[in-house]
Design a protein around this motif. Structure first.
Motif, mmCIF file in Angstrom:
data_model
loop_
_atom_site.group_PDB
_atom_site.id
_atom_site.type_symbol
_atom_site.label_atom_id
_atom_site.label_comp_id
_atom_site.label_asym_id
_atom_site.label_seq_id
_atom_site.Cartn_x
_atom_site.Cartn_y
_atom_site.Cartn_z
ATOM 1 N N ALA A 45 0.839 -1.205 0.000
ATOM 2 C CA ALA A 45 0.000 0.000 0.000
ATOM 3 C C ALA A 45 0.874 1.255 0.000
ATOM 4 C CB ALA A 45 -0.903 -0.001 1.224
ATOM 5 N N PRO A 46 0.530 2.262 -0.807
ATOM 6 C CA PRO A 46 1.350 3.472 -0.905
ATOM 7 C C PRO A 46 1.561 4.184 0.423
ATOM 8 C CG PRO A 46 -0.188 3.387 -2.727
ATOM 9 C CD PRO A 46 -0.555 2.264 -1.811
ATOM 10 N N ASP A 47 0.545 4.166 1.324
ATOM 11 C CA ASP A 47 0.720 4.851 2.597
ATOM 12 C C ASP A 47 1.779 4.171 3.454
ATOM 13 O OD1 ASP A 47 -0.977 2.652 2.881
ATOM 14 O OD2 ASP A 47 -2.052 3.523 4.584
ATOM 15 N N GLY A 88 -3.518 5.521 11.111
ATOM 16 C CA GLY A 88 -4.661 5.567 10.213
ATOM 17 C C GLY A 88 -4.990 4.215 9.625
ATOM 18 N N ARG A 89 -3.963 3.481 9.237
ATOM 19 C CA ARG A 89 -4.194 2.135 8.687
ATOM 20 C C ARG A 89 -4.714 1.191 9.764
ATOM 21 N NH1 ARG A 89 -3.341 -1.357 4.490
ATOM 22 N NH2 ARG A 89 -3.217 0.471 3.160
ATOM 23 N N HIS A 109 -0.251 -7.132 6.522
ATOM 24 C CA HIS A 109 -1.551 -6.547 6.174
ATOM 25 C C HIS A 109 -1.448 -5.400 5.175
ATOM 26 C CE1 HIS A 109 -3.716 -8.742 9.339
ATOM 27 N NE2 HIS A 109 -2.649 -8.534 10.087
ATOM 28 N N GLY A 110 -0.303 -5.191 4.580
ATOM 29 C CA GLY A 110 -0.136 -4.001 3.758
ATOM 30 C C GLY A 110 -0.316 -4.196 2.286
ATOM 31 N N ARG A 111 -0.687 -5.395 1.865
ATOM 32 C CA ARG A 111 -0.762 -5.654 0.427
ATOM 33 C C ARG A 111 -2.118 -5.221 -0.136
ATOM 34 N NH1 ARG A 111 3.609 -8.236 -1.041
ATOM 35 N NH2 ARG A 111 4.855 -9.294 0.540
ATOM 36 N N ALA A 130 1.816 3.045 -6.378
ATOM 37 C CA ALA A 130 3.187 3.271 -5.928
ATOM 38 C C ALA A 130 4.177 3.058 -7.059
ATOM 39 C CB ALA A 130 3.527 2.301 -4.776
ATOM 40 N N ALA A 131 3.709 2.512 -8.176
ATOM 41 C CA ALA A 131 4.651 2.228 -9.271
ATOM 42 C C ALA A 131 5.036 3.479 -9.982
ATOM 43 C CB ALA A 131 4.000 1.243 -10.230
#
Length: 404
Positions: free
Chosen positions: A299-301, A335-336, A390-392, A403-404
């Motif tokens: 995830a970008p964050d 936040g996440r 959990h970040g995928r 994010a790419a």
């Protein structure tokens, strides 16, 4: 584990909100009382102990005497006229920062401190807005009521400005505003050692357009002091680059530093060992940032949180007020967690990252250990754990990750 759960159960939204309301005003009031309790200083402006160095530099620049920044008989004398506590501060900053604070030389000290603080806090709030959008007021309270914000205000430091540039740049990148992102990243030339990992992240992400535009804007920013003060400003800065070693010769600043090298020196380790620890710290930071930003499903964050958490692990020079960048990363993790659930022990880790910068010098004095560096490692580990578990966030079919 039971102790951790008990502490985390005590950390409620209501208690956190009270802390956020009280801490920064309390720090400002305490500094006022401490200053005015000394009859010799009663009625004097109590804030900006580090800002004195910036304001004195801006005055000399406004007078066209940039060379005096490196003349202790002139630069130190200006600081002594206003200093209330702490010591005299040599000029360690690049000419790009001098260009940024140049207008402050035309203002009185209190007004200049106020303007500098408003730009920093206001800029941070503006940059954080895209990340806090849709969240309740607690997110804003955690940002603006953090102890490190109070430390930054009391000292008159630039941590909030640096964090604002960092957050703003990647908010602009996410919005597709590449030139704005490049401009803000280039603005980090005021404190370039904090931005060393940004090229690593952008290369890992393959964002060559932003890399090229950032390079162009950085050159433009580097030319600004040349235009304002002449080429001599850069020559003087480069000639006196070795003077930064003075900060490690004095034991007093080390307790407020958060780097591996300063921690090694604080513990009495030999120079070679401390330098080796710093090299290892930087290598770990580079590796983790590379892997976070190379992955297309993180995830970008969390990528941004990892980048900001790792920022102070690379340079040997970094203080607790620089941890406003770490604060921003902490809020991204919070936040996440609020959206997807807390991991075991994560709430306590985030609470430590949020609160402990306030008392890092006290911890170092009592234990002789580099608590600030330990906090940075804790933060980076927290990002990595959440990214792995959990970040995928798989992109839609046929599309690349943002994010790419």
């Amino acid at each position: 584990m039971k102790i951790t759960k008990a502490i985390e159960s005590w950390i409620t939204r209501e208690r956190v909100r009270i802390f956020c309301i009280l801490i920064v005003p309390m720090l400002l009031v305490l500094e006022l009382v401490k200053t005015w309790s000394d009859p010799a200083h009663f009625g004097r402006f109590p804030y900006g102990h580090d800002f004195i160095a910036f304001w004195s530099a801006a005055q000399l620049a406004a007078e066209g005497r940039v060379e005096a920044l490196y003349d202790p008989s002139v630069y130190f004398a200006l600081q002594r006229e206003r200093i209330l506590s702490g010591g005299i501060l040599p000029w360690f900053y690049p000419p790009t920062f001098l260009s940024a604070i140049y207008p402050l030389g035309r203002m009185g000290f209190a007004a200049a401190w106020a303007a500098f603080s408003v730009v920093g806090i206001g800029g941070l709030a503006l940059a954080a807005r895209p990340f806090l959008k849709g969240r309740d007021r607690l997110g804003w309270a955690l940002l603006l009521g953090a102890p490190v914000i109070g430390v930054t205000l009391v000292q008159g430091q630039n941590g909030a400005i640096v964090a604002a540039l960092f957050l703003g740049a990647f908010a602009a990148r996410s919005a597709g505003r590449t030139w704005l992102a490049a401009t803000l990243i280039a603005g980090l030339a005021i404190k370039p050692h904090v931005a060393l990992l940004i090229p690593v992240a952008l290369v890992a992400a393959g964002d060559w357009r932003l890399i090229l535009r950032t390079a162009l804007m950085t050159l433009a920013f580097a030319a600004l002091p040349w235009a304002l003060f002449g080429i001599e400003s850069w020559k003087l800065a480069l000639d006196h680059l070795d003077s930064t070693q003075l900060i490690f010769a004095d034991q007093a600043p080390l307790v407020t530093m958060v780097t591996a090298y300063s921690g090694g020196v604080l513990m009495g380790l030999p120079f070679q060992v401390s330098a080796g620890l710093q090299t290892l710290s930087a290598a770990i930071a580079v590796l983790i940032v590379w892997r976070l930003w190379r992955a297309r499903t993180i995830a970008p964050d969390l990528q941004l949180a990892g980048l900001m958490m790792a920022a102070l692990l690379v340079p040997p020079y970094g203080f607790r007020y620089d941890m406003v960048v770490t604060l921003a990363a902490t809020l991204l993790i919070v936040g996440r967690a609020e959206r997807h659930g807390w991991l075991p022990g994560e709430k306590l880790a985030m609470a430590a990252l949020w609160f402990l910068p306030l008392i890092l010098p006290n911890i170092a004095h009592v234990t002789g250990l580099p608590a600030g560096f330990a906090l940075l490692l804790l933060g980076l580990w927290s990002v990595w754990r959440r990214a792995v578990l959990h970040g995928r966030t798989p992109p839609p079919a046929g599309q690349r990750s943002p994010a790419a």
